[in-house]
Design an enzyme around this catalytic site. Structure first.
Site, PDB file in Angstrom:
ATOM      1  N   ASN A   3       0.953  16.126  10.416  1.00  0.00           N
ATOM      2  CA  ASN A   3       2.408  16.080  10.292  1.00  0.00           C
ATOM      3  C   ASN A   3       2.941  17.289  11.059  1.00  0.00           C
ATOM      4  OD1 ASN A   3       5.077  16.107   9.556  1.00  0.00           O
ATOM      5  ND2 ASN A   3       4.715  16.691   7.417  1.00  0.00           N
ATOM      6  N   TRP A   4       3.410  17.018  12.270  1.00  0.00           N
ATOM      7  CA  TRP A   4       3.848  18.135  13.130  1.00  0.00           C
ATOM      8  C   TRP A   4       5.132  18.776  12.631  1.00  0.00           C
ATOM      9  CZ3 TRP A   4       3.279  16.664  19.042  1.00  0.00           C
ATOM     10  CH2 TRP A   4       1.929  16.445  19.332  1.00  0.00           C
ATOM     11  N   LYS A   5       5.852  18.077  11.763  1.00  0.00           N
ATOM     12  CA  LYS A   5       7.186  18.544  11.336  1.00  0.00           C
ATOM     13  C   LYS A   5       8.056  18.753  12.593  1.00  0.00           C
ATOM     14  CE  LYS A   5       5.136  20.355   7.215  1.00  0.00           C
ATOM     15  NZ  LYS A   5       5.256  21.181   6.035  1.00  0.00           N
TER      16      LYS A   5
ATOM     17  N   HIS B 249       8.833  12.890   2.184  1.00  0.00           N
ATOM     18  CA  HIS B 249       8.242  14.226   2.253  1.00  0.00           C
ATOM     19  C   HIS B 249       9.120  15.189   1.449  1.00  0.00           C
ATOM     20  CE1 HIS B 249       6.938  18.107   3.729  1.00  0.00           C
ATOM     21  NE2 HIS B 249       5.819  17.500   4.086  1.00  0.00           N
TER      22      HIS B 249
ATOM     23  N   GLU C  76      10.173  18.038   1.983  1.00  0.00           N
ATOM     24  CA  GLU C  76      11.241  18.694   2.756  1.00  0.00           C
ATOM     25  C   GLU C  76      12.443  17.759   2.898  1.00  0.00           C
ATOM     26  OE1 GLU C  76       8.733  19.837   6.045  1.00  0.00           O
ATOM     27  OE2 GLU C  76       7.731  21.269   4.724  1.00  0.00           O
TER      28      GLU C  76
ATOM     29  N   GLU D 151       1.374  15.888  -2.478  1.00  0.00           N
ATOM     30  CA  GLU D 151       1.630  17.198  -1.878  1.00  0.00           C
ATOM     31  C   GLU D 151       2.389  18.064  -2.880  1.00  0.00           C
ATOM     32  OE1 GLU D 151       1.509  16.865   2.747  1.00  0.00           O
ATOM     33  OE2 GLU D 151       3.565  16.801   2.028  1.00  0.00           O
TER      34      GLU D 151
ATOM     35  N   GLY E 242       2.904  24.761   3.186  1.00  0.00           N
ATOM     36  CA  GLY E 242       3.289  25.835   4.107  1.00  0.00           C
ATOM     37  C   GLY E 242       3.213  27.220   3.476  1.00  0.00           C
TER      38      GLY E 242
ATOM     39  N   SER F 184      -1.242  23.122   2.694  1.00  0.00           N
ATOM     40  CA  SER F 184      -2.092  24.221   3.161  1.00  0.00           C
ATOM     41  C   SER F 184      -3.568  23.852   3.326  1.00  0.00           C
ATOM     42  CB  SER F 184      -1.942  25.447   2.251  1.00  0.00           C
ATOM     43  OG  SER F 184      -0.599  25.893   2.241  1.00  0.00           O
TER      44      SER F 184
ATOM     45  N   GLY G 260      -0.109  19.796   7.797  1.00  0.00           N
ATOM     46  CA  GLY G 260       1.063  20.337   8.493  1.00  0.00           C
ATOM     47  C   GLY G 260       0.644  21.357   9.536  1.00  0.00           C
ATOM     48  N   GLY G 261       0.774  22.632   9.182  1.00  0.00           N
ATOM     49  CA  GLY G 261       0.524  23.738  10.117  1.00  0.00           C
ATOM     50  C   GLY G 261      -0.762  23.600  10.918  1.00  0.00           C
TER      51      GLY G 261
HETATM   52  P1  PGA Z   1       1.073  22.349   5.417  1.00  0.00           P
HETATM   53  O1  PGA Z   1       2.077  21.093   5.293  1.00  0.00           O
HETATM   54  O2  PGA Z   1      -0.285  21.796   5.722  1.00  0.00           O
HETATM   55  O3  PGA Z   1       1.641  23.190   6.510  1.00  0.00           O
HETATM   56  O4  PGA Z   1       1.121  23.039   4.074  1.00  0.00           O
HETATM   57  C1  PGA Z   1       1.677  19.884   4.753  1.00  0.00           C
HETATM   58  C2  PGA Z   1       2.835  18.921   4.755  1.00  0.00           C
HETATM   59  O5  PGA Z   1       3.970  19.353   4.466  1.00  0.00           O
HETATM   60  O6  PGA Z   1       2.675  17.716   5.030  1.00  0.00           O
END
Ligand code: PGA
Length: 251
Positions: A9-11, A95, A97, A167, A173, A212, A233-234
């Site tokens: 998930n590149w966001k 998600h 966010e 999640e 994050g 994470s 994500g990251g």
């Molecule tokens: P993260 O994000 O791996 O950077 O914690 C995961 C996500 O929000 O899908």
């Protein structure tokens, strides 16, 4: 045991030149792996680039959000048929966010989930509790509520063609991963909730863990019986890290 599924998930990250290097490196790495399935969910403007770079690789791709209506007077929005035009197989919905920063309710998330399935794409439905909710002991109630709207609108059977991503919001994050045991506990709860009535359905249900995940903790998370892969994500922005996570999914 089902194959692990690793989704990036590149966001809101990316740039044409960087994406090209990242996607090529990831595609080359994944081509050497036979025991894992991978996908990347990229920002809308990069879907065409992603499609052209990944179309003849084993990696699938998708988007991170969609509007619940297919088309119309919704300035700035993107409909699911547009995602189909760019060869997407997956769309992340709900998600945390989106829920927290853009006020998406579980009901709206369920409508998006429905739109994705009607277009014959697979939703990746995110659920998870905040730190406050975990500390108050309401994790299961929160997840149940997040699943309930989808079940109400689409029925439990709709999870046959959906992926669930657990999640915990406090782990996204933050560098603070849920322990494998903490994640396993919620995954087992979700599996039971969705598939308790049908053993075969339960076994086939794909539940990803996200929050994470990195190259060093992926293997122990993936070793848990109810964790079928990860939403990353990251670490999905660095080819070496993402590939190490995909590799951990093979074991
Ligand atoms: P993260 O994000 O791996 O950077 O914690 C995961 C996500 O929000 O899908």
């Amino acid at each position: 045991m089902q194959r692990k599924f690793i989704v990036g998930n590149w966001k809101m990250n990316g740039a044409l030149t960087k994406n090209e290097a990242l996607l090529k490196e990831v595609a080359n790495g994944v081509a050497q792996m036979s025991g894992v399935d991978c996908a990347v969910c990229v920002p809308f403007p990069y879907l065409a680039q992603t499609q052209s770079l990944l179309h003849d690789t084993p990696i699938k791709w998708g988007a991170q959000n969609v509007h619940q209506a297919n088309k119309g007077a919704y300035t700035g929005e993107v409909g699911v048929s547009m995602l189909r035009d760019f060869g997407c197989d997956y769309v992340i919905v709900g998600h945390s966010e989106r829920r927290s920063l853009y006020g998406e309710s579980s009901q709206l998330v369920a409508e998006k989930f429905a739109a994705v399935q009607k277009a014959e794409l697979s939703p990746i439905l995110c659920v998870g509790e905040t730190l406050e909710q975990r500390e108050a002991g309401t994790t299961e109630a929160v997840v149940t509520e997040q699943l309930a709207e989808v079940i109400k609108l689409r029925g439990i059977q709709s999870f046959r063609t959906a992926v669930i991503a657990y999640e915990p919001v406090w782990a996204i994050g933050t560098g603070k991963t849920a322990s494998p045991e903490q994640a396993q506990e919620v995954h087992a709860f979700i599996r039971k909730r969705i598939a308790g009535f049908d053993e075969e359905f339960g076994q086939a249900l794909c539940i990803l863990y996200g929050g994470s995940v990195n190259a060093s903790n992926a293997a122990e998370l993936f070793a848990m019986p109810d964790i079928n892969g990860g939403l990353i994500g990251g670490a999905s922005l660095v080819a070496e890290d993402f590939l190490a996570i995909c590799n951990a999914g093979q074991k």
